[in-house]
Each structure stands twice: as structure tokens, then as C-alpha cells.
Design a protein around this motif. Structure first.
Motif, PDB file in Angstrom:
ATOM      1  N   GLU A 303       0.735  -1.259   0.162  1.00 30.29           N
ATOM      2  CA  GLU A 303      -0.139  -0.052   0.062  1.00 30.29           C
ATOM      3  C   GLU A 303       1.287   1.348  -0.209  1.00 30.29           C
ATOM      4  O   GLU A 303       0.709   2.212  -0.508  1.00 30.29           O
ATOM      5  CB  GLU A 303      -1.189   0.186   0.914  1.00 30.29           C
ATOM      6  N   LEU A 304       1.994   0.748   1.135  1.00 30.81           N
ATOM      7  CA  LEU A 304       2.692   2.588   0.562  1.00 30.81           C
ATOM      8  C   LEU A 304       3.708   1.994  -0.379  1.00 30.81           C
ATOM      9  O   LEU A 304       3.583   3.464  -1.336  1.00 30.81           O
ATOM     10  CB  LEU A 304       3.987   2.304   1.889  1.00 30.81           C
ATOM     11  N   LEU A 305       4.311   1.610  -1.498  1.00 28.91           N
ATOM     12  CA  LEU A 305       4.256   1.899  -1.661  1.00 28.91           C
ATOM     13  C   LEU A 305       2.973   2.346  -3.961  1.00 28.91           C
ATOM     14  O   LEU A 305       4.284   3.435  -4.156  1.00 28.91           O
ATOM     15  CB  LEU A 305       5.349   0.071  -3.029  1.00 28.91           C
ATOM     16  N   VAL A 315      11.367   5.436  -4.507  1.00 28.47           N
ATOM     17  CA  VAL A 315      11.589   5.249  -3.346  1.00 28.47           C
ATOM     18  C   VAL A 315      12.116   3.821  -3.803  1.00 28.47           C
ATOM     19  O   VAL A 315      12.590   3.085  -5.256  1.00 28.47           O
ATOM     20  CB  VAL A 315      11.043   4.868  -2.111  1.00 28.47           C
ATOM     21  N   ARG A 316      13.244   3.231  -1.976  1.00 29.45           N
ATOM     22  CA  ARG A 316      14.149   2.242  -3.200  1.00 29.45           C
ATOM     23  C   ARG A 316      13.935   1.271  -2.720  1.00 29.45           C
ATOM     24  O   ARG A 316      13.680   1.077  -1.255  1.00 29.45           O
ATOM     25  CB  ARG A 316      15.169   2.292  -2.660  1.00 29.45           C
ATOM     26  N   VAL A 317      12.962  -0.243  -2.900  1.00 35.52           N
ATOM     27  CA  VAL A 317      12.541  -1.751  -2.393  1.00 35.52           C
ATOM     28  C   VAL A 317      13.733  -2.937  -2.408  1.00 35.52           C
ATOM     29  O   VAL A 317      14.600  -2.654  -3.416  1.00 35.52           O
ATOM     30  CB  VAL A 317      11.253  -1.462  -2.874  1.00 35.52           C
ATOM     31  N   TYR A 318      13.937  -3.622  -2.220  1.00 36.01           N
ATOM     32  CA  TYR A 318      14.584  -4.541  -2.587  1.00 36.01           C
ATOM     33  C   TYR A 318      14.064  -6.267  -2.651  1.00 36.01           C
ATOM     34  O   TYR A 318      14.297  -7.353  -2.121  1.00 36.01           O
ATOM     35  CB  TYR A 318      15.667  -5.091  -0.995  1.00 36.01           C
ATOM     36  N   PRO A 319      13.338  -6.171  -3.825  1.00 38.76           N
ATOM     37  CA  PRO A 319      12.501  -7.019  -3.520  1.00 38.76           C
ATOM     38  C   PRO A 319      13.299  -8.072  -3.782  1.00 38.76           C
ATOM     39  O   PRO A 319      12.422  -9.803  -3.656  1.00 38.76           O
ATOM     40  CB  PRO A 319      11.375  -7.301  -5.004  1.00 38.76           C
ATOM     41  N   LYS A 320      14.074  -8.533  -3.797  1.00 37.86           N
ATOM     42  CA  LYS A 320      15.042 -10.318  -4.074  1.00 37.86           C
ATOM     43  C   LYS A 320      15.323 -10.666  -3.023  1.00 37.86           C
ATOM     44  O   LYS A 320      16.439 -11.213  -2.470  1.00 37.86           O
ATOM     45  CB  LYS A 320      16.155  -9.961  -5.348  1.00 37.86           C
ATOM     46  N   ASP A 321      15.815  -9.936  -2.090  1.00 38.85           N
ATOM     47  CA  ASP A 321      16.499  -9.818  -0.777  1.00 38.85           C
ATOM     48  C   ASP A 321      15.805 -10.099   0.255  1.00 38.85           C
ATOM     49  O   ASP A 321      14.521  -8.888   0.908  1.00 38.85           O
ATOM     50  CB  ASP A 321      17.607  -8.475  -0.519  1.00 38.85           C
ATOM     51  N   PRO A 322      15.851 -11.839   0.622  1.00 34.35           N
ATOM     52  CA  PRO A 322      15.158 -12.051   1.734  1.00 34.35           C
ATOM     53  C   PRO A 322      15.301 -10.776   3.522  1.00 34.35           C
ATOM     54  O   PRO A 322      14.324 -11.040   3.871  1.00 34.35           O
ATOM     55  CB  PRO A 322      15.757 -13.273   1.929  1.00 34.35           C
ATOM     56  N   MET A 323      16.464 -10.476   3.489  1.00 33.45           N
ATOM     57  CA  MET A 323      16.467  -9.931   4.859  1.00 33.45           C
ATOM     58  C   MET A 323      15.927  -8.452   4.508  1.00 33.45           C
ATOM     59  O   MET A 323      15.805  -7.808   5.491  1.00 33.45           O
ATOM     60  CB  MET A 323      17.925  -9.412   4.956  1.00 33.45           C
ATOM     61  N   ASN A 326       9.508  -6.346   3.259  1.00 33.93           N
ATOM     62  CA  ASN A 326       8.760  -5.146   3.605  1.00 33.93           C
ATOM     63  C   ASN A 326       9.884  -3.918   4.003  1.00 33.93           C
ATOM     64  O   ASN A 326       8.975  -3.039   4.478  1.00 33.93           O
ATOM     65  CB  ASN A 326       7.591  -5.725   4.859  1.00 33.93           C
ATOM     66  N   CYS A 327      10.930  -3.663   3.399  1.00 31.21           N
ATOM     67  CA  CYS A 327      11.656  -2.636   3.715  1.00 31.21           C
ATOM     68  C   CYS A 327      11.876  -1.383   2.828  1.00 31.21           C
ATOM     69  O   CYS A 327      11.640  -1.805   1.154  1.00 31.21           O
ATOM     70  CB  CYS A 327      13.259  -3.567   3.477  1.00 31.21           C
ATOM     71  N   ILE A 328      11.553  -1.002   2.861  1.00 37.45           N
ATOM     72  CA  ILE A 328      11.761   0.853   2.050  1.00 37.45           C
ATOM     73  C   ILE A 328      12.844   2.200   2.473  1.00 37.45           C
ATOM     74  O   ILE A 328      13.048   1.757   3.203  1.00 37.45           O
ATOM     75  CB  ILE A 328      10.114   1.294   2.157  1.00 37.45           C
ATOM     76  N   ARG A 329      13.624   2.299   1.556  1.00 33.92           N
ATOM     77  CA  ARG A 329      14.564   3.185   1.942  1.00 33.92           C
ATOM     78  C   ARG A 329      14.369   4.579   1.416  1.00 33.92           C
ATOM     79  O   ARG A 329      14.294   4.599  -0.110  1.00 33.92           O
ATOM     80  CB  ARG A 329      15.773   2.604   1.321  1.00 33.92           C
ATOM     81  N   ILE A 330      13.805   5.567   2.359  1.00 31.22           N
ATOM     82  CA  ILE A 330      13.609   6.841   1.407  1.00 31.22           C
ATOM     83  C   ILE A 330      15.154   7.608   2.116  1.00 31.22           C
ATOM     84  O   ILE A 330      15.188   7.657   2.486  1.00 31.22           O
ATOM     85  CB  ILE A 330      12.379   6.824   2.115  1.00 31.22           C
ATOM     86  N   SER A 331      15.596   8.731   0.493  1.00 28.17           N
ATOM     87  CA  SER A 331      16.214   9.054   0.731  1.00 28.17           C
ATOM     88  C   SER A 331      16.119  10.878   1.770  1.00 28.17           C
ATOM     89  O   SER A 331      14.199  10.730   1.630  1.00 28.17           O
ATOM     90  CB  SER A 331      17.122   9.526  -0.148  1.00 28.17           C
ATOM     91  N   LEU A 332      16.810  11.589   2.119  1.00 32.63           N
ATOM     92  CA  LEU A 332      16.649  13.168   2.831  1.00 32.63           C
ATOM     93  C   LEU A 332      15.818  13.594   1.496  1.00 32.63           C
ATOM     94  O   LEU A 332      16.838  13.279   1.129  1.00 32.63           O
ATOM     95  CB  LEU A 332      16.835  13.553   3.341  1.00 32.63           C
ATOM     96  N   GLY A 333      14.956  14.372   1.385  1.00 30.84           N
ATOM     97  CA  GLY A 333      14.809  15.122   0.802  1.00 30.84           C
ATOM     98  C   GLY A 333      14.622  16.653   1.405  1.00 30.84           C
ATOM     99  O   GLY A 333      15.429  16.661   2.538  1.00 30.84           O
ATOM    100  N   THR A 334      13.862  17.545   0.449  1.00 29.89           N
ATOM    101  CA  THR A 334      13.603  19.060   0.696  1.00 29.89           C
ATOM    102  C   THR A 334      12.537  18.936   2.064  1.00 29.89           C
ATOM    103  O   THR A 334      12.028  18.049   1.718  1.00 29.89           O
ATOM    104  CB  THR A 334      13.553  19.967  -0.042  1.00 29.89           C
ATOM    105  N   LYS A 335      12.478  20.003   2.751  1.00 30.52           N
ATOM    106  CA  LYS A 335      11.844  19.830   3.385  1.00 30.52           C
ATOM    107  C   LYS A 335      10.132  19.751   2.786  1.00 30.52           C
ATOM    108  O   LYS A 335       9.401  18.557   2.639  1.00 30.52           O
ATOM    109  CB  LYS A 335      11.398  21.085   4.191  1.00 30.52           C
ATOM    110  N   GLU A 336      10.231  20.137   1.509  1.00 31.77           N
ATOM    111  CA  GLU A 336       8.607  19.963   1.113  1.00 31.77           C
ATOM    112  C   GLU A 336       8.631  18.188   0.542  1.00 31.77           C
ATOM    113  O   GLU A 336       7.709  18.173   0.361  1.00 31.77           O
ATOM    114  CB  GLU A 336       8.659  20.884  -0.619  1.00 31.77           C
TER     115      GLU A 336
END
Ligand SMILES: Cc1ncc(COP(=O)(O)O)c(C=O)c1O
Length: 352
Positions: A303-305, A315-323, A326-336
Motif C-alpha cells: 500500500e505504501l509503494l 523510493v528504493r526497495v529490495y524485492p530479491k533480498d530476503p533480509m 517489506n523494507c523501503i529506503r527513502i532518502s532525505l529530501g527538501t523539507k517539502e
């Protein structure tokens, strides 16, 4: 497949980055600020000093003097690479022969795997613990049991954001005989470094980049900090003129503006705290980041994706990595951009 291709290359997959037309691309841990408008005049002045009909300084002489001053060492402690990606490749070329073993704690940055595979080395993966902290004793044991030549430590680690403590790093150095490559790509967001050890100990190399905090990923500049004897080894495999005159010129400008970069980095760290504080009460795992990105684990992953996609946030996800299920990596951006990320979590978690 071409019958002449090396076996090891068949198993590799080309590195692909999604270049979709995002409103906010928060999938590559880049700086959200393009410094060109601020530095335009300085860059043009610096470029004017270069003669583009000639090869550039082969060993980045001017740039290494500046880097040495910033890192309180000598230019002989430094070698530059076309991004720290090239430093990873050169280190592997120096230390890894066919069949040599290399420890890569997992999950971590993919280029270590690619470089070691291309060199014909054998990867000894050592899983982090369930909470993604490094398993120091398992690393030491695997290094000594396998007569490992090289250990990659990403500190703080991409994609988890977690770091090893100074004590843990020293313990790995002292308890093994391997070369330890400590990738400090996100150093400026963390503040701690193993550089003083690397300058003395011939088995330790620190990797840095101007792609993250310095905000100039587009010019491709990374460097290694190490003892002059170790730097000399890396120099033996470095391509002549590996850093273009244009890159050297812009990098000099970036380094001259280190104070401005330090203040932008500080505000990014404040933003990191703000986002984590805002999302703390959600039923969501947030890994304690020391970098310019945050890793989340959520059972509302799908749902998040789709909500990130609808909001045109990359955003970055890792569908092939079992570790990293359900993980999502999100870089810091501008305040907006960061507000837009928070808004996505709010929408999915139905927070008002
Ligand atoms: C840990 C780590 N090392 C190295 C790199 C590559 O950086 P560069 O742009 O200097 O090649 C990255 C890029 O994301 C990274 O996350």
C-alpha cells in the motif's frame, strides 16, 4: 550468450536505476539541492583555468592538496577515483586474486559484490543480526576460518543506516589479518571516522565520496584515505587520467565551500530527526539512521509503494533480498519532499 564470455560475468546483472519522471527522486541518496546556481561563477572561473585540449592532472594534484588539508593528512595519503565506485574496484583489483575470499556483511551496498565477482574472488557473506546491527564476532570468525583477504565494512551501512562503533571496528582490525576497506560514503551525516587508523595501519583503507553530503554526484568523485604504502598499491592499478579536468575543477569548488556544505548537512540531520519523530508513533519499524536516508519496514508495504508511486515519489526497495522483506529506503529530501513522504505514511496509516 557469447561463448567467449567469462563464466563469472554470466551471473552478473547490469546496474539499473529507475530514472522515472518523479516529482521527488528519493531512491539514490543524492543531495536534494543542486549547488550549481550558488557556485556558478566560481565553477566557471575554475574551469577557465583548465586547458581542455590537454590531459588533466593525472594524480589530481591540486585536489589532493585540498583533500589532505580537510582530512588533516598529506596528499600521499590520498588517491582519487571516478566516484568511490572506482575506488571499490581498484581496491578489489589490488587485493583479490582468482578464488580469494572476501567478507561482505549483508545486507549492504551492491558494488562490493560486483567488483569481487568480476575479480574472480569468492564472497563470504556474513549476515547482520535481525535488527541489522553488525555481527562482529561472526565477521571475525569467518575471516579467520576462511583466510579472508579483504573485508568490506560500510559505516554507516547502506541500506540500513546503522554504523559499527569505533571499538567494534578496532576489534575487527585487531582480530583478523585481512585488509579492511571502510566505506564512509555517508560520513558527513554521522561524524565519526576511521581515517586516523587508516593513515597509520597499512591494512585499513577509508573510502569517501563527494556524491552524498557534498551534493555533486553528477561529477563522479570519490577518494581513498590510507597509509602512503597502501595508496602506492592502489596507484598501480589506477587508469592514467581517471578524473576529468571538469570533475577536478568542480570538486575544487565544492571543497572550497565545505562550510556551506556543513551547514546544509546539519539541516539534513535535523530533518532526519523531524521525520523520525513524526512517524515514531506509527506501527512501523524505523531503523535508526546515521545517513541521509531512512530504512522503514512495514506490513503495509504494498500500500505504501502504490501511494508513493501515486505521489510521484521515488523510493528504493529490495524485492530479491530476503533480509529486506517489506523494507523501503527513502532518502532525505527538501523539507517539502520530506513533508510529502510523511503525508504518504499518514494517508496509509490513516493518521489525522
Ligand atoms: C555505501 C556506498 N558506497 C559508495 C557509493 C558510490 O558512491 P560514488 O557516487 O562515489 O561512486 C554509494 C552510492 O550510493 C554508497 O551508498
Amino acid at each position: 550468450m557469447n561463448k567467449n564470455v567469462r563464466k563469472k560475468i554470466e551471473s552478473l546483472v547490469p546496474y539499473k536505476v529507475s530514472m522515472e519522471n518523479y516529482r521527488w527522486a528519493l531512491n539514490a541518496n543524492e543531495s536534494p539541492i543542486n549547488m550549481f546556481s550558488d557556485w556558478q561563477e566560481e565553477i566557471l572561473a575554475e574551469l577557465t583555468k583548465e586547458s581542455i585540449n590537454l590531459y588533466p592532472s593525472s594524480n589530481c594534484d591540486g585536489l589532493r592538496v585540498m583533500l589532505a588539508k580537510i582530512n588533516q593528512c598529506s596528499p600521499e595519503n590520498i588517491v582519487c577515483g571516478n566516484g568511490s565506485d572506482e575506488i571499490i574496484k581498484m581496491i578489489t583489483e589490488v587485493f583479490v586474486d582468482q578464488g580469494d575470499k572476501v567478507i561482505i556483511p549483508t545486507p549492504t551496498f551492491s558494488e562490493y559484490f560486483t567488483s569481487v565477482t568480476v575479480a574472480g574472488g569468492e564472497i563470504v557473506p556474513v549476515k547482520t543480526k535481525a535488527d541489522f546491527t553488525f555481527d562482529v564476532e561472526a565477521i571475525i570468525q569467518a575471516a579467520n576460518q576462511n583466510q579472508v583477504k579483504l573485508i568490506f565494512l560500510c559505516v554507516p551501512n547502506n541500506p540500513t543506516g546503522l554504523a559499527l562503533s569505533d571499538c567494534e571496528i578496532s576489534r575487527i582490525i585487531d582480530a583478523t589479518e585481512a585488509v579492511i576497506a571502510i566505506d564512509e560514503a555517508y560520513f558527513e551525516f554521522y561524524g565519526k571516522t576511521s581515517a586516523p587508523i587508516a593513515l597509520k595501519n597499512q591494512r585499513v583503507i577509508v573510502l569517501r565520496t563527494l556524491s552524498k553530503a557534498y551534493g555533486v554526484a553528477g561529477i563522479r568523485l570519490g577518494y581513498a584515505l590510507a597509509n602512503p604504502k597502501t595508496i602506492d598499491l592502489i596507484q598501480r592499478v589506477r587508469m592514467p587520467y581517471n578524473i576529468s579536468a571538469l570533475t577536478q575543477a568542480v570538486a575544487r569548488v565544492a571543497l572550497r565551500n565545505a562550510d556551506q556544505i556543513a551547514s546544509i548537512t546539519q539541516s539534513m540531520i535535523e530533518e532526519r530527526k523531524r521525520i523520525i519523530n513524526q512517524l515514531r508513533s506509527y506501527n512501523l519499524e524505523i531503523f535508526d539512521s546515521q545517513t541521509n536516508f531512512i530504512l522503514y519496514r512495514s506490513d503495509k508495504y504494498e500500500e505504501l509503494l502504490s501511494t508513493f508511486e501515486n505521489s510521484r515519489i521515488g523510493v528504493r526497495v529490495y524485492p530479491k533480498d530476503p533480509m529486506l522483506v517489506n523494507c523501503i529506503r527513502i532518502s532525505l529530501g527538501t523539507k517539502e519532499a520530506n513533508d510529502a513522504v510523511i503525508a504518504v505514511f499518514k494517508e496509509v496509516y490513516n493518521h489525522v
